[in-house]
Design a protein around this motif. Structure first.
Motif, PDB file in Angstrom:
ATOM      1  N   GLY A 178       7.378  57.988   7.010  1.00 38.54           N
ATOM      2  CA  GLY A 178       7.428  56.749   7.783  1.00 38.54           C
ATOM      3  C   GLY A 178       6.964  56.940   9.211  1.00 38.54           C
ATOM      4  N   VAL A 179       7.335  58.068   9.803  1.00 35.34           N
ATOM      5  CA  VAL A 179       6.880  58.375  11.161  1.00 35.34           C
ATOM      6  C   VAL A 179       5.362  58.531  11.193  1.00 35.34           C
ATOM      7  N   ALA A 180       4.819  59.286  10.252  1.00 32.60           N
ATOM      8  CA  ALA A 180       3.370  59.509  10.233  1.00 32.60           C
ATOM      9  C   ALA A 180       2.618  58.200   9.993  1.00 32.60           C
ATOM     10  N   ALA A 228       6.739  67.285  11.575  1.00 33.57           N
ATOM     11  CA  ALA A 228       5.602  68.128  11.961  1.00 33.57           C
ATOM     12  C   ALA A 228       4.759  68.496  10.743  1.00 33.57           C
ATOM     13  N   THR A 229       5.411  68.812   9.648  1.00 38.04           N
ATOM     14  CA  THR A 229       4.689  69.180   8.424  1.00 38.04           C
ATOM     15  C   THR A 229       3.858  68.005   7.909  1.00 38.04           C
ATOM     16  N   GLU A 230       4.428  66.823   7.905  1.00 32.32           N
ATOM     17  CA  GLU A 230       3.702  65.653   7.409  1.00 32.32           C
ATOM     18  C   GLU A 230       2.489  65.349   8.279  1.00 32.32           C
ATOM     19  N   LEU A 231       2.642  65.486   9.587  1.00 29.24           N
ATOM     20  CA  LEU A 231       1.504  65.241  10.478  1.00 29.24           C
ATOM     21  C   LEU A 231       0.400  66.271  10.263  1.00 29.24           C
ATOM     22  N   VAL A 232       0.776  67.531  10.109  1.00 27.03           N
ATOM     23  CA  VAL A 232      -0.216  68.582   9.872  1.00 27.03           C
ATOM     24  C   VAL A 232      -0.934  68.337   8.544  1.00 27.03           C
ATOM     25  N   LEU A 233      -0.187  67.921   7.531  1.00 26.40           N
ATOM     26  CA  LEU A 233      -0.803  67.621   6.235  1.00 26.40           C
ATOM     27  C   LEU A 233      -1.858  66.520   6.349  1.00 26.40           C
ATOM     28  N   ARG A 234      -1.680  65.651   7.335  1.00 21.73           N
ATOM     29  CA  ARG A 234      -2.633  64.559   7.527  1.00 21.73           C
ATOM     30  C   ARG A 234      -3.716  64.904   8.552  1.00 21.73           C
ATOM     31  N   GLY A 235      -3.818  66.196   8.877  1.00 19.04           N
ATOM     32  CA  GLY A 235      -4.900  66.658   9.728  1.00 19.04           C
ATOM     33  C   GLY A 235      -4.651  66.560  11.211  1.00 19.04           C
ATOM     34  N   GLU A 236      -3.411  66.307  11.624  1.00 17.83           N
ATOM     35  CA  GLU A 236      -3.112  66.147  13.043  1.00 17.83           C
ATOM     36  C   GLU A 236      -2.735  67.486  13.705  1.00 17.83           C
ATOM     37  N   LEU A 251       0.118  57.014  12.949  1.00 15.70           N
ATOM     38  CA  LEU A 251      -1.317  57.122  12.691  1.00 15.70           C
ATOM     39  C   LEU A 251      -1.960  55.817  12.251  1.00 15.70           C
ATOM     40  N   ASN A 252      -1.181  54.964  11.562  1.00 16.08           N
ATOM     41  CA  ASN A 252      -1.777  53.771  10.963  1.00 16.08           C
ATOM     42  C   ASN A 252      -1.130  52.466  11.401  1.00 16.08           C
TER      43      ASN A 252
END
Length: 324
Positions: free
Chosen positions: A305-307, A17-25, A311-312
């Motif tokens: 890896g999940v993000a 969740a933190t990694e996704l939020v860091l990427r603007g999600e 996303l990509n």
């Protein structure tokens, strides 16, 4: 903007969740057991960010990916960068030499032990892994959870409803309803208070039966761990394990014989057959699981890896290509 639904509020779910939020999600989290607490496996972890020590009996990705974890965590929570000290009793010095052959990133120490940890008077030889670090798992989980809430992430204390899109399943062992080759590995630990001993960094005592690690939590409190038992019995700690953990602590410093036992903990670590984490996509759900005993060490790599996949469509080495 898509809304990602993360299932599970343990170390895997919160780092994802933190990694996704860091990427603007935009993210929401579901966990019927509630916010991080004793119900979760990651609550009972040691919190050692020790890729070089773990490499002694782990695969190469643990060493390489684990080194990224120290910086990832240090940007978000309090991380102690004081290294790891590995010691052995005189009769077990062959085990210390064997440990050294199987890893890297250390300095051999002798008289220096007294300067590193004055309360370890009985050890003349050791290995010092200067670049390793540690954190308090409970404080780290709370810090991630609080930061996510402050950034608008909704937390739902209930089971995720059917029909959600863009789901990331981080339920640990509970995900065996979909990940049939996931197994539980039992771990047992103690939390003790011993103001008479001051250690400032994690110390590992090599022992033929049960290697011990002891991690300082501050104010004379230490975490002792941890057994690794191929069992899915979630019962209480066994008398044998408690005796061996406490005996090993006593061998480090006899003053630990006066320690007060504050807590005992038992839980099951989720693991795949090779003991490495995996990212798998099944339909509209991404599964992130299998952190084994490397929860805090490999959770950042798992989250990234999940993000990347979500996303990509980028496949990290942790992605199971047969299911992605």
């Amino acid at each position: 903007m898509r809304l990602w639904s993360v299932i599970g509020a343990g170390v895997a779910g919160l780092t994802v969740a933190t990694e996704l939020v860091l990427r603007g999600e935009k993210v929401q989290i579901f966990d019927p057991a509630g916010p991080p607490g004793p119900h979760g496996c990651s609550w009972w972890a040691g919190g050692m960010l020790a890729p070089w020590c773990e490499y002694e009996n782990a695969e190469e990705p643990v060493l390489r990916l684990g080194q990224q974890a120290i910086g990832w965590w240090a940007d978000k929570v309090d991380v102690q960068r004081r290294g790891t000290l590995v010691v052995a009793a005189r009769r077990d010095l062959p085990d210390l030499r064997r440990f050294a052959r199987r890893t890297e990133g250390f300095t051999e120490v002798g008289p220096e032990i007294a300067a590193l940890e004055p309360d370890l008077p009985s050890f003349a030889q050791g290995l010092f892994f200067e670049d390793e670090a540690h954190l308090d798992p409970r404080q780290a989980l709370k810090a991630l959870f609080t930061a996510l809430r402050a950034q608008g992430v909704a937390f739902h204390r209930r089971t995720a409803p059917e029909g959600l899109q863009d789901v990331i399943d981080c339920r640990g062992l509970a995900a065996r309803d979909h990940l049939t080759n996931l197994r539980g590995v039992k771990g047992e630990m103690l939390v003790i208070r011993c103001p008479g001993v001051t250690l400032t960094r994690p110390v590992r005592l090599l022992h033929p039966r049960i290697p011990l690690y002891i991690v300082p939590r501050g104010d004379g409190i230490y975490m002792l761990g941890a057994t690794m038992i191929e069992s899915e019995d979630r019962g209480r700690i066994t008398a044998r394990s408690m005796l061996e953990l406490l005996s090993a602590a006593y061998a480090l410093n006899p003053a630990f014989g006066e320690a007060e036992v504050l807590e005992t903990g038992v839980d099951l670590r989720p693991a795949f057959p090779d003991n490495l984490p995996r990212i798998r996509r099944r339909g509209g759900t991404i599964f992130a699981n299998g952190l084994y005993r490397h929860g805090y060490l490999l959770a950042p790599a798992l989250a990234q890896g999940v993000a990347d996949l979500a996303l990509n469509e980028t496949h990290s080495e942790l992605v199971d290509e047969d299911s992605a």
